[in-house]
Structure formats: C-alpha cells, structure tokens
Design a protein around this motif. Structure first.
Motif, short mmCIF file in Angstrom:
data_model
loop_
_atom_site.label_atom_id
_atom_site.label_comp_id
_atom_site.label_asym_id
_atom_site.label_seq_id
_atom_site.Cartn_x
_atom_site.Cartn_y
_atom_site.Cartn_z
N VAL A 1 0.94 -1.05 -0.20
CA VAL A 1 0.16 0.28 -0.09
C VAL A 1 1.10 1.19 -0.44
O VAL A 1 1.75 1.12 0.78
CB VAL A 1 -1.32 -0.32 1.04
CG1 VAL A 1 -2.01 1.27 1.20
CG2 VAL A 1 -1.45 -0.84 1.04
N LEU A 2 0.60 2.10 -1.08
CA LEU A 2 1.57 3.35 -1.33
C LEU A 2 0.47 5.13 -1.26
O LEU A 2 -0.71 4.38 -2.14
CB LEU A 2 2.78 2.92 -2.58
CG LEU A 2 3.52 2.11 -2.60
CD1 LEU A 2 3.77 2.20 -3.64
CD2 LEU A 2 4.43 2.31 -1.55
N VAL A 3 1.03 5.59 -0.68
CA VAL A 3 0.53 6.92 -0.83
C VAL A 3 2.30 7.57 -0.55
O VAL A 3 1.98 8.08 -0.06
CB VAL A 3 -0.47 7.53 0.44
CG1 VAL A 3 -1.11 8.61 0.51
CG2 VAL A 3 -1.85 6.18 1.39
N GLN A 4 1.04 8.62 -2.16
CA GLN A 4 2.02 9.44 -2.80
C GLN A 4 1.44 10.54 -3.32
O GLN A 4 1.27 10.62 -4.05
CB GLN A 4 3.52 8.09 -2.86
CG GLN A 4 2.61 7.33 -4.34
CD GLN A 4 3.68 6.48 -5.15
OE1 GLN A 4 4.07 5.94 -4.48
NE2 GLN A 4 3.52 7.17 -6.67
N GLU A 5 3.00 11.39 -3.25
CA GLU A 5 2.72 12.34 -4.20
C GLU A 5 3.17 12.62 -5.85
O GLU A 5 2.42 13.04 -6.42
CB GLU A 5 3.19 13.89 -3.35
CG GLU A 5 2.60 15.30 -3.46
CD GLU A 5 2.97 16.57 -3.43
OE1 GLU A 5 2.84 17.88 -3.44
OE2 GLU A 5 4.27 16.53 -2.12
N ALA A 6 3.81 12.05 -5.82
CA ALA A 6 4.33 11.39 -7.00
C ALA A 6 3.73 10.56 -7.80
O ALA A 6 3.09 10.20 -7.45
CB ALA A 6 5.63 11.10 -6.82
N ALA B 1 -5.75 3.35 7.00
CA ALA B 1 -7.38 3.20 6.52
C ALA B 1 -7.21 1.70 5.55
O ALA B 1 -7.88 1.55 5.42
CB ALA B 1 -7.79 4.16 6.57
N LEU B 2 -5.90 2.05 4.13
CA LEU B 2 -6.19 1.59 3.15
C LEU B 2 -5.35 0.37 3.63
O LEU B 2 -5.57 -0.55 2.74
CB LEU B 2 -4.82 2.15 2.46
CG LEU B 2 -6.04 3.16 1.66
CD1 LEU B 2 -6.74 4.55 2.39
CD2 LEU B 2 -4.20 3.89 0.50
N LEU C 1 -2.16 -4.80 -4.58
CA LEU C 1 -1.66 -3.55 -4.65
C LEU C 1 -2.46 -2.07 -4.56
O LEU C 1 -3.69 -2.26 -4.78
CB LEU C 1 -0.50 -3.20 -6.07
CG LEU C 1 -0.26 -2.10 -6.21
CD1 LEU C 1 0.77 -1.84 -5.30
CD2 LEU C 1 0.74 -2.06 -7.52
N VAL C 2 -2.02 -0.91 -3.90
CA VAL C 2 -3.39 0.16 -3.98
C VAL C 2 -1.99 0.98 -3.53
O VAL C 2 -1.52 1.02 -2.30
CB VAL C 2 -4.41 -0.29 -2.84
CG1 VAL C 2 -4.62 0.89 -2.15
CG2 VAL C 2 -5.09 -1.36 -1.63
#
Length: 147
Positions: free
Chosen positions: A3-8, A59-60, A77-78
């Motif tokens: 799980v990735l939270v990213q700006e790029a 949460a993700l 994968l998220v």
C-alpha cells in the motif's frame, strides 16, 4: 500486499509489470487505474487531494486486509496519490492476484468501491468559477451495500 500513498506520479505499466512478475501460481491479475476526469463543463483546472499521513495508510491497509480475508488472493497492490493533479493524471491504482479470475475481479471491485467512499482523502476542484470540495455521491455509497 503493498500500500503506497504518495504525491509523485506512478508508472502504471511498470507497476503492473512488477506486480504480475513472480506470481506463477496465480491465474488472474486484475488492475484498475483511476484518472482525474474533467468536469462536464470542461473547466477543471486542477484537483487537489489532501490526507492525514499515517491515518490514511492505515485505513488503506485495513481495506486491503479486508479484501484478502474475503477472497482467495495471492497479492494486493494499492497506490493512491495526493497533492495537485490535472485532468488525465492517474490518481490511484489497484491490482489483485488470485488463482481464479472471479476472486481477482471481485476483490478489485471491492477495493475500488471502498477506496472511493471510505478512504480518508479530501478533494477540491479548482475551476474558472472558484473552488469546491467534492461531496460524497449517493451512487458510491450505494455501491458499498453489495459487500
């Protein structure tokens, strides 16, 4: 599970290829990518997505773990972006791997529905007329009832 939270921005092709590689025991790989779409009037300048670091990732991860408990999945994968985006930019990606396509498709759809309605992101649309927060849609809430 990743799980990735990213700006790029992310490279969909590279992510899909990396996800699919090494899953020789999986018969199905399903991917979905959400894209910033222009408004009906064609005047979306940009969208800004905000989140709370730490809370959002947790949460993700919980949503992804739910999918793994409900379906027979080999991997999940998220990827979800935040920050400034323009029409055509990729916002998010979901990928599921399973031995059979039914589980992979259903799990991907579940993830997409829950990410759309329950992931803690806040979206603003910037147009020539001003700025508006994006409100929850009844159709998105209704989609959760089938799960």
């Amino acid at each position: 599970m990743r799980v990735l939270v990213q700006e790029a921005p992310f490279d969909f092709g590279a992510e899909a290829n990396t996800f699919a590689t090494g899953h020789k025991d999986m018969g199905a790989i399903v991917t979905f990518t959400g894209v910033v779409r222009d408004l009906a009037q064609g005047d979306l300048d940009r969208m800004v997505i905000e989140h709370y670091p730490g809370m959002t990732e947790k949460a993700l991860e919980n949503i992804a773990n739910d999918a793994q408990e409900r379906w027979s999945l080999g991997d999940v994968l998220v990827i979800h972006r935040y920050g400034d985006m323009v029409p055509g930019d990729m916002i998010m990606m979901v990928a599921t791997a399973s031995t059979h396509r039914k589980d992979a498709f259903e799990a991907a759809e579940f993830l997409m529905d829950y990410l759309k309605s329950r992931a803690p992101f806040w979206k603003q649309e910037f147009t020539r007329d001003g700025v508006d927060w994006v409100a929850a849609k009844d159709a998105d809430e209704a989609a959760l009832k089938r799960w």
